[in-house]
Design a protein around this motif. Sequence first.
Motif: not given
Length: 522
Positions: A207, A248, A250, A298, A300, A335-336, A366, A368
């Motif tokens: 993170f 991961v 963020f 990344f 979004e 995030w990636r 992941v 969202q």
Amino acid sequence: MDFLRHIPRLRSDSMSSSASQSSRTSQRSKVVLRQRLTHLLTCVEDMSSDDEAGEEVSRTLDEAFHLCGGYVPTDAFRLHMVTWNVATAEPPEDVASLMQLDVQPPTDIYVIGLQEVNATPVRFISDLLVEDSWSHVFMETLAPRGFVKVTSVRMQGLLLLVFAKQMHLPFIRNIQTTYTRTGIFGYWGNKGGVSVRFSFYGHMVCFLNCHLAAHMNYALQRVDEIEHILEKQDFDITDTPHVRDHKVVFWFGDLNFRIADHGLHFLRSSINSERLNLLWSKDQLTMMKKNEPFLQEFEEGPLNFKPTYKFNRNSDTYDTSGKKRKPAWTDRILWRIKPKTLPSEDDDDQAMISTVDETEEYPLLVIQDKYTCDMSYGVSDHKPVIATFSLELKKCYDTPQVHVSPLGVWCADHDALLTYTVQEDFMSSTWDWIGLYKVGFKSASDYETFVWVREEELPEINEVIQISMDKDDIPLLGGQFVLGYYSTNMQSIIGFSANFQILESKRAVMEGLVPENINGLK
């Protein structure tokens, strides 16, 4: 059963997509398909076992899952993230709505990134001695719900906090933090990034909370700053020495990207009429991603919430001061997922989409679930941004490294006994200790007392080791407690006992701390 007829169409759509669109689009379609199929599986689970139609749907879904890579997640965890530039303000009394405490399914991990926490010299020094006010309010809010602070890192006004349900702590390992300054040629920490990395059930997660250069004309500098941060930050971990080595990442914070070209009147008119899509193409981060391969890695969510900067404090009105700052989506959460192969510098193609590696033994996906802002908070000229995610993964392990257990009845009238057993090999130390925590504790350092592990020699696997705790260190009043084994090398609690009761002691009655006739004691 009307949804049964959609399955063949889903299957044909995904195949035609593979044939006619780019690899990037095909991969994205698979992710969307998995989400839709997972929802359908939930419907199937509600059906009775002898329902022939339900069995047919199950077979069809199984075929579809094989078609899109055969990936069926075994566990899902809910991640709740917040980024907020607090503009040196003190925290509000109530942050419960920001944490969405009663959401279903319940949250497993909270990650909170703040920018511009009050960092005047006197205040910063005092925060080093005692918990800062922002950390305090979040711990006071989350601890009664069973959340424990995993770690935190601060660089002047940048603060990053991680909380997790107690049951996850033994599986959050190899915690490390770092920071990078970018203010005043890299010598000042008013701008830059702070990071936390750890292994979550064996999956490497990082993170990164950033505060990048301000003002409309510094978009290229912001890109240079985040690229510098990603390259410079490193960790003392062989498998993941750099941020982008993690499975991961963020990336979030006050990234300070503005909305270019449009005038103030058009911006406010588009916002007031809820035509936010008219502004997306001129969002500087969106524009920069088109030319920067590392940014294309990344993901979004859509910006379907109002720009979060700049507001008059304690109101929902955009800046009416003499400066009249243009509204902008400065506060972002991206995030990636590590691509299978990183694009080379000479590769002109778009970066690979961040999606699951379907050939991997322990995949991770992941999804969202929400991306929004909370307009109810007005202590700052920024509104906080919230993102929630489902982390669907296969655990690499699910056994705590150490098992701890109290023996017999615990009471401050006599010494108490406990045992611990190392169940998996790890870098143990004679500086490890076992803490006694009251249920609802806030962090690893929030113990009532502790006892060192055996000093003579390191334990063998599955060896049961018994140690005692002095009666003078045991709480007189009793209550519900738990034992936790703290690893000095891993900087975390790696094993817990079950919750257990400590009885009120006779000494407590004698000293007038409790009424008489408690638990039969006189």
